[in-house]
Design an enzyme around this catalytic site. Structure first.
Site, PDB file in Angstrom:
ATOM      1  N   PHE A   1       0.623  -1.291  -0.183  1.00  0.00           N
ATOM      2  CA  PHE A   1       0.079   0.069   0.169  1.00  0.00           C
ATOM      3  C   PHE A   1       0.772   1.376   0.138  1.00  0.00           C
ATOM      4  O   PHE A   1       1.808   1.345   0.710  1.00  0.00           O
ATOM      5  CB  PHE A   1      -0.833  -0.037   1.269  1.00  0.00           C
ATOM      6  CG  PHE A   1      -1.906   1.044   1.006  1.00  0.00           C
ATOM      7  CD1 PHE A   1      -3.001   0.773   0.129  1.00  0.00           C
ATOM      8  CD2 PHE A   1      -1.938   2.055   1.720  1.00  0.00           C
ATOM      9  CE1 PHE A   1      -4.239   1.904   0.040  1.00  0.00           C
ATOM     10  CE2 PHE A   1      -2.858   3.142   1.795  1.00  0.00           C
ATOM     11  CZ  PHE A   1      -3.854   2.906   1.033  1.00  0.00           C
TER      12      PHE A   1
ATOM     13  N   ARG B   1     -12.970  -2.393  -8.173  1.00  0.00           N
ATOM     14  CA  ARG B   1     -12.937  -3.125  -6.979  1.00  0.00           C
ATOM     15  C   ARG B   1     -14.053  -3.299  -6.179  1.00  0.00           C
ATOM     16  O   ARG B   1     -14.884  -2.469  -6.163  1.00  0.00           O
ATOM     17  CB  ARG B   1     -11.918  -2.639  -5.893  1.00  0.00           C
ATOM     18  CG  ARG B   1     -11.262  -3.138  -4.824  1.00  0.00           C
ATOM     19  CD  ARG B   1     -10.096  -2.731  -4.165  1.00  0.00           C
ATOM     20  NE  ARG B   1     -10.532  -1.561  -3.339  1.00  0.00           N
ATOM     21  CZ  ARG B   1      -9.853  -1.104  -2.166  1.00  0.00           C
ATOM     22  NH1 ARG B   1      -8.662  -1.438  -2.158  1.00  0.00           N
ATOM     23  NH2 ARG B   1     -10.182  -0.103  -1.702  1.00  0.00           N
TER      24      ARG B   1
ATOM     25  N   TYR C   1     -11.641   2.010  10.144  1.00  0.00           N
ATOM     26  CA  TYR C   1     -12.934   2.392   9.374  1.00  0.00           C
ATOM     27  C   TYR C   1     -13.291   1.636   8.263  1.00  0.00           C
ATOM     28  O   TYR C   1     -14.284   1.925   7.493  1.00  0.00           O
ATOM     29  CB  TYR C   1     -12.534   3.861   8.701  1.00  0.00           C
ATOM     30  CG  TYR C   1     -11.068   4.013   8.296  1.00  0.00           C
ATOM     31  CD1 TYR C   1     -10.838   3.620   6.946  1.00  0.00           C
ATOM     32  CD2 TYR C   1     -10.093   4.629   8.998  1.00  0.00           C
ATOM     33  CE1 TYR C   1      -9.642   3.761   6.319  1.00  0.00           C
ATOM     34  CE2 TYR C   1      -8.810   4.734   8.342  1.00  0.00           C
ATOM     35  CZ  TYR C   1      -8.503   4.331   7.032  1.00  0.00           C
ATOM     36  OH  TYR C   1      -7.249   4.454   6.444  1.00  0.00           O
TER      37      TYR C   1
ATOM     38  N   ASP D   1       0.677  -5.243   8.019  1.00  0.00           N
ATOM     39  CA  ASP D   1      -0.276  -4.363   7.890  1.00  0.00           C
ATOM     40  C   ASP D   1      -1.704  -5.121   7.685  1.00  0.00           C
ATOM     41  O   ASP D   1      -1.638  -5.818   6.566  1.00  0.00           O
ATOM     42  CB  ASP D   1      -0.101  -3.553   6.539  1.00  0.00           C
ATOM     43  CG  ASP D   1      -1.263  -2.356   6.301  1.00  0.00           C
ATOM     44  OD1 ASP D   1      -2.393  -2.587   6.627  1.00  0.00           O
ATOM     45  OD2 ASP D   1      -0.699  -1.377   5.516  1.00  0.00           O
TER      46      ASP D   1
END
Length: 435
Positions: A149, A400, A251, A226
């Site tokens: 990422f 996605r 989140y 991660d």
């Protein structure tokens, strides 16, 4: 037994479903779904909007809104500064332990809610590199893959610049991620730290966490996981897999709200050995002594820096309660079923239009989303948003489909991919001059 401790899932929905039976299948799955009752607890789930972005920002639970409002009126509004004398000081550790217990299987005292994912990544990665270099000045390599990422890569580039270390890059297949063979090739006596995404943000490739951790440890390196795209979607066994360090956001599948604070995991035997680089008063041994110098607190509290974002921690507790109630195994089972169904629809409806599934087809190697590749997908995504179908887009050419097991239904998947087929046909017709 699968490599991640989950039962092997069979590919697809059985025999290829006919066009007429796809919707009937979705409705049967929804009727049989043991988590279906939880969908009604989320704001907007009863509307026609199709939400395929729960792996970026989860829907808010209805009770979370009520909890936040109650907190603001009664605790913040009623107690004011006195709230710190009661529960607020302990909240980051209490919620951290709940995440540890229900989401990542870590014993108490190793997980804390704190800053943003980026800040926590910096803290843990820098602390790990500093400790490794101090132990062995030859360990000046940080291993990371080129499809990690972006914030992870950017943070590590900065740490390498600050410390005089160098990045050792792994080139990965964009439809997969870091494999044990690839890590074994580069991890060695110069490796200080390995940083890996448990679930790839692009392809949803599910890394072999226990094996990659073992390889890093055999090389004398620390490993930082991660967990942003796995926490709340894929079972994690942080203690059993002997993680050193981990971070994850709240989140996405934990529904903490926009920018809700991330969590950090530090294995208990490492806590005294690592010196966190952002020293602040909330991480001191005596918080209110206001002493002349920094003395770190024992345990996980030393990895906290400034005043904890209390209000931003409130909403996620509702989803944690749901996870505690149903368990990660049931959540993972539905996640697999949803992604299998999405792939089945893509194969039947979208493959004839040139779409390629860019996620692993083996459920053991796939997290909670599916990426669909076509060079028209940027435009398709924009048009879908106008129709209240909300996927997201990732270069190059990837639509996605994020499927949150607590709030997504099978019929919603059907409606969303049916709309995707319709919009893609429109775009291709216009390109061909037929529109």
């Amino acid at each position: 037994m699968a490599r991640h401790g989950t039962t092997r899932a069979h590919r697809g929905t059985g025999a290829q479903l006919t066009m007429d039976s796809l919707l009937a299948y979705a409705r049967r799955q929804d009727r049989a779904d043991g988590l279906a009752h939880l969908r009604t607890r989320f704001v907007g789930a009863d509307t026609e909007l199709v939400y395929f972005d729960g792996n970026s920002l989860g829907r808010p639970p209805v009770a979370a809104i009520e909890r936040v409002e109650r907190f603001m009126r009664e605790e913040w509004g009623g107690r004011l500064i006195r709230g710190w004398d009661e529960s607020w000081l302990q909240l980051p550790y209490e919620i951290g332990d709940r995440i540890g217990r229900a989401v990542i299987e870590a014993k108490a005292g190793q997980t804390v809610i704190g800053d943003s994912t980026t800040v926590l990544l910096y803290k843990l990665a820098r602390a790990a590199v500093d400790a490794q270099v101090a132990r062995d000045p030859q360990r000046r390599e940080i291993v990371v893959d080129r499809d990690n990422f972006p914030t992870d890569r950017y943070v590590l580039e900065g740490i390498a610049h600050e410390t005089g270390c160098r990045l050792r890059w792994i080139d990965v297949d964009l439809e997969r991620g870091v494999t044990p063979e690839q890590l074994a090739e580069v991890a060695g006596p110069h490796t200080a730290l390995v940083v890996v995404n448990h679930v790839s943000y692009r392809s949803a490739y599910l890394a072999d966490a226990p094996e990659l951790t073992r390889i890093a440890h055999d090389a004398g390196a620390l490993i930082l996981w991660d967990l942003c795209h796995s926490a709340g979607s894929v079972p994690v066994h942080a203690d059993r897999w002997e993680f050193d360090l981990a971070v994850g956001c709240t989140y996405k599948y934990l529904n903490g709200g926009p920018g809700s604070p991330a969590f950090a995991y530090v294995r208990d035997d490492l806590q005294q050995a690592l010196r966190q680089p952002i020293q602040g008063w909330f991480g001191t041994a005596d918080l209110f002594a206001m002493g002349p110098e920094y003395v770190p607190a024992p345990g996980i509290r030393r990895f906290v820096s400034g005043t904890s974002p209390i209000t931003a921690m409130i909403a996620m507790q509702e989803t944690l309660a749901m996870i505690e109630d149903v368990g990660m195994a049931a959540i993972r089972a539905k996640s697999i079923a949803l992604t299998e169904y999405a792939i089945e629809l893509a194969d039947q409806w979208l493959a004839p239009l040139g779409v390629v599934v860019g996620s692993p087809r083996d459920a053991e190697e796939r997290g909670g989303h599916v990426i669909l590749q076509h060079d028209a997908m940027r435009e398709v995504t924009a048009r879908l948003w106008q129709r209240d179908v909300i996927p997201d887009y990732r270069d190059v050419g990837g639509l996605r489909v994020g499927l949150a097991p607590l709030s997504t239904s099978f019929e919603e998947v059907h409606r969303g991919l049916d709309a995707t087929r319709e919009v893609l046909r429109e775009v291709l017709a216009e390109r061909a001059g037929l529109g």
